[in-house]
Design a protein around this motif. Structure first.
Motif, short mmCIF file in Angstrom:
data_model
loop_
_atom_site.label_atom_id
_atom_site.label_comp_id
_atom_site.label_asym_id
_atom_site.label_seq_id
_atom_site.Cartn_x
_atom_site.Cartn_y
_atom_site.Cartn_z
N GLN A 98 2.02 2.51 3.70
CA GLN A 98 1.97 1.47 2.60
C GLN A 98 2.64 2.14 1.36
O GLN A 98 3.25 1.45 0.62
CB GLN A 98 0.43 1.51 2.25
N VAL A 99 2.32 3.56 0.88
CA VAL A 99 2.84 4.25 -0.09
C VAL A 99 4.50 4.05 -0.32
O VAL A 99 5.06 3.67 -1.24
CB VAL A 99 2.62 5.72 -0.30
N GLN A 100 4.99 4.22 1.00
CA GLN A 100 6.64 3.74 1.10
C GLN A 100 7.07 2.56 0.86
O GLN A 100 8.10 2.21 0.48
CB GLN A 100 7.05 4.45 2.56
N ALA A 101 5.89 1.43 1.32
CA ALA A 101 6.38 -0.03 1.06
C ALA A 101 6.37 -0.22 -0.44
O ALA A 101 6.97 -1.15 -0.73
CB ALA A 101 5.13 -1.03 1.77
N PHE A 102 5.47 0.43 -1.30
CA PHE A 102 5.21 0.05 -2.44
C PHE A 102 5.63 1.27 -3.34
O PHE A 102 4.78 2.22 -3.70
CB PHE A 102 3.63 -0.31 -2.77
N ASN A 103 6.85 1.15 -4.11
CA ASN A 103 7.26 2.04 -4.77
C ASN A 103 6.67 2.65 -5.91
O ASN A 103 6.67 3.91 -6.18
CB ASN A 103 8.76 1.67 -5.02
N ASN A 104 6.02 1.83 -6.69
CA ASN A 104 5.18 2.11 -7.76
C ASN A 104 3.77 2.93 -7.44
O ASN A 104 3.16 3.19 -8.49
CB ASN A 104 5.02 0.69 -8.84
N VAL A 105 3.47 2.93 -6.37
CA VAL A 105 2.18 3.39 -5.90
C VAL A 105 2.26 4.93 -5.85
O VAL A 105 3.08 5.46 -5.22
CB VAL A 105 1.46 2.76 -4.75
N GLY A 106 1.41 5.54 -6.47
CA GLY A 106 1.59 7.09 -6.45
C GLY A 106 0.53 7.65 -5.29
O GLY A 106 1.16 8.60 -4.35
#
Length: 710
Positions: A98-106
């Motif tokens: 999921q983190v890789q799918a959403f770039n703005n998520v830390g």
């Protein structure tokens, strides 16, 4: 009585009104130009600031809703059993993807009430996305794992103690009892500020199981503001109610690393004079930022220069409460207007002097023969083209008289040749009309040819659909239906029976028309080819199919792709692989099960290598059980009021008609969708496939069911 005091010389009567009119016109034009320029600047500045504020407001709405949507997705996964809170290996890999799918998520994580913790994110420089775990196997400390490209954990990068249950984000979520935000915080290791969307996790009995959270980077808001076209020296910034900056459009960052610690800046002492002065002005005007509860437009002076300010409160349903401030110097707009106004006034004054001098000279020369020239003009207006003007000692008036005489002859000649010119233009128009008729004929021929080509592709699509004989499979009751929204559709379904294994395929190509239809034919051919060579492994099957179609799409220089699900049935078990819409399982007793295929594959022809995304699940079918496959053609079908049909209504129709035959269930579905659509135009292809397990050797009856719809 002859009163000579009431009489004026002709040149005076000509010059004086002319001068007065010029002076009045110049003064009025200059005044109106300045007033209109100032008003236009005010209106333009307000429009610009409103547009910038509205775009920033929309960006914040979209950007800051994402973490809560991710939390909702993960809560749904937990509640449906797709994500097991006790399986930290699966949860770590799931969050890593999921983190890789959403770039703005830390960072994405959850902490359980017993103190255990699992999460994935980017908080160690140079390590990419890592996984943090606190559990019994990590000896009560947080273990940070490096992760390879396949999502497998590597060596432990570090251990460190932490008590997540006592952390502020956990306590805030547990106390709120609903989705909320934490305070804005900083991460010193990688120098950024973020805010975390948190949400409590409850058991069915209401017991608190833990807290799930998504950390969102705020630096991208600054990037968005810098890309806005405010003005050459205008600013837009977002701040909290205490004045702490979230983002700004200047070249100065809203936070910086000082002595190893990430330090945020207040707008009141920020190293940008325009932002600092604007914030101080707002504070002075409203006493404090908390009192700004609605949009305000203000103006103030900085070193004698006017500035426009628009302050817009922004808040969301989860507790954030910020201010969007846009400030624009008036000089950004008035500079060119003031220069143009000065130029206009200067030119008007020059024109006034020239007109004054010219009027004096002209009046002296015109007063004598002016009446003769006027009379000659009136005679020509009455149609006397033979009029002769007497010569004058003034050269200009003498030439004018000659021009009058010449004009009469030219007009007479023009009248005589006018009819010939009309005939010539009429012939030209007729020739142009013939060319238009010829072009229209060619256009009709091209349309007929294109229609024939599309009809060939449409017939090919219908020809390769499984016939009634192919749907007669012992132990199964199957019915299919497909209707394209355009001449050529982009939907695909097939039923193949090879060596006792029944393969069902359903797909949806993006868009409609010739390209989509051709890609659908390619997909059908590739699926049948792989089936004929007995390729049953889902990874190899879909990977080979994807590589074939990807290379063909690249050769076509097309951006088309398709979602595709493949089901293999044998002896009462069905394996499902590939990414498509939900697969619906309808049990004999009427229960409906919805299988999400999002993690079973990847869109076909979108990327060359999708093997790592392909997976499968296996479902057992009892006698009377069925399968429902569909694409967005049915759930997204709209009525005249733009209301969508929906998956829930589809499942209700399936459950109500489960005792019918496959053909009857299919017709019930089509009839219900058509009733919903009514007179509205059909915008997407509709495809339907119904399957249900029956006893071997028994005729198909009203217990058959399954639907695949696009």
């Amino acid at each position: 009585m002859n009163n000579s005091s009431l009489k004026f010389p002709l040149h005076t009567a000509l010059i004086l009104p002319f001068i007065l009119q010029i002076v009045a016109a110049v003064g009025l034009v200059g005044y109106l130009s300045l007033r209109n320029g100032q008003q236009a600047v005010t209106d333009l500045a307000n429009q610009l600031m409103t547009e910038v504020s509205n775009r920033t407001n929309q960006q914040l709405n979209d950007y800051l809703s994402m973490p809560h949507r991710i939390n909702q997705i993960n809560i749904d996964a937990i509640e449906t059993g797709l994500l097991n809170l006790e399986n930290f290996d699966l949860a770590g890999r799931y969050f890593w993807k999921q983190v890789q799918a959403f770039n703005n998520v830390g960072f994405i994580s959850y902490a359980l009430a017993d103190g255990r913790f699992i999460g994935a994110g980017k908080h160690i420089p140079g390590e990419g996305v890592i996984i943090d775990e606190l559990s019994a196997r990590t000896n009560g400390e947080v273990a940070t794992y490096g992760v390879n490209k396949q999502g497998d954990r590597g060596k432990v990068l570090r251990f460190h103690p932490d008590d997540f249950v006592a952390s502020a984000w956990y306590i805030q979520a547990a106390k709120a009892g609903k989705p909320t935000w934490t305070s804005v915080y900083s991460v010193d290791e990688i120098n950024f500020i973020a805010v975390e969307a948190v949400r409590p996790i409850y058991a069915k009995n209401g017991k608190l199981l833990g807290v799930i959270g998504v950390d969102l980077h705020l630096s991208n808001i600054t990037n968005f503001l810098r890309d806005l076209n405010v003005s050459s020296s205008g600013r837009v910034f977002v701040m909290e109610r205490d004045g702490q900056l979230i983002a700004n459009s200047s070249s100065q960052p809203s936070f910086a690393k000082v002595n190893g610690k990430t330090q945020r800046f207040s707008a009141l002492d920020f190293n940008d004079q325009l932002i600092q002065t604007t914030a101080q002005t707002l504070k002075n005007r409203f006493s404090n930022f908390q009192r700004i509860r609605e949009r305000h437009t203000l103006s103030f002076q900085i070193q004698g220069q006017p500035h426009f300010v628009l302050v817009h409160p922004w808040q969301d349903e989860f507790g954030l409460n910020w201010l969007i401030v846009t400030v624009v110097p008036e000089s950004d707009f008035m500079g060119q207007i003031n220069a143009n106004t000065r130029t206009t006034i200067g030119l008007c004054l020059v024109a006034l002097m020239i007109a004054l001098l010219s009027g004096i000279v002209t009046a002296r020369w015109i007063t004598g023969p002016i009446e003769r020239i006027t009379q000659a003009s009136e005679d020509m207006a009455d149609g006397n083209l033979e009029q002769q003007v007497k010569h004058s000692r003034l050269v200009e008036l003498d030439k004018l008289g000659n021009s009058f005489n010449s004009m009469a002859g030219q007009l007479k000649e023009s009248f005589e040749t006018l009819e010939d010119k009309v005939k010539e233009r009429t012939a030209e128009l007729a020739s142009a009309n013939d060319e238009i008729i010829t072009l229209n004929k060619r256009l009709k021929e091209d349309n007929l040819r294109m229609g024939a080509e599309l009809d060939v592709v449409r017939q090919m699509q219908q020809m390769i659909l499984p016939n009634a004989y192919e749907l007669e499979i012992d132990g199964l009751d199957i019915a299919g239906y497909m209707d394209a929204a355009d001449e050529v559709g982009g939907d695909y379904y097939d039923v193949l029976n090879t060596d006792g294994v029944v393969t069902l395929g359903i797909g949806d190509v993006t868009g409609h028309g010739l390209e989509s239809g051709i890609l659908m034919l390619m997909a059908q051919t590739a699926v049948r080819t792989l089936n004929e060579i007995r390729e049953l492994d889902p990874v190899r099957f879909l990977d080979a199919l994807n590589r074939t179609l990807y290379k063909n799409v690249q050769r076509m220089n097309s951006e088309k792709s398709l979602t595709l699900a493949i089901l293999n049935y044998s002896e009462g078990r069905v394996s499902i692989s590939g990414q498509h819409e939900e697969t619906i399982i309808v049990r004999n007793a009427g229960q409906i099960e919805r299988i999400d295929t999002m993690d079973l594959g990847f869109p076909i022809a979108l990327d060359e290598d999708i093997a790592e995304f392909i997976s499968q699940i296996s479902i057992e079918l009892q006698l009377g059980d069925g399968i429902v496959l569909y694409t967005d053609g049915i759930p997204e079908a709209e009525d005249i009021n733009k209301k969508q049909y929906g998956v829930e209504r589809m499942c209700e129709v399936i459950s109500q008609n489960r005792h019918l035959s496959a053909q009857e269930i299919k017709q019930a579905m089509i009839d219900d969708v058509r009733r919903h659509i009514g007179t509205q135009k059909v915008f997407d292809d509709i495809t339907l496939l119904v399957l249900k397990r029956t006893e071997l050797g028994v005729e198909k009856d009203s217990q058959s069911q399954a639907v695949a719809l696009v």
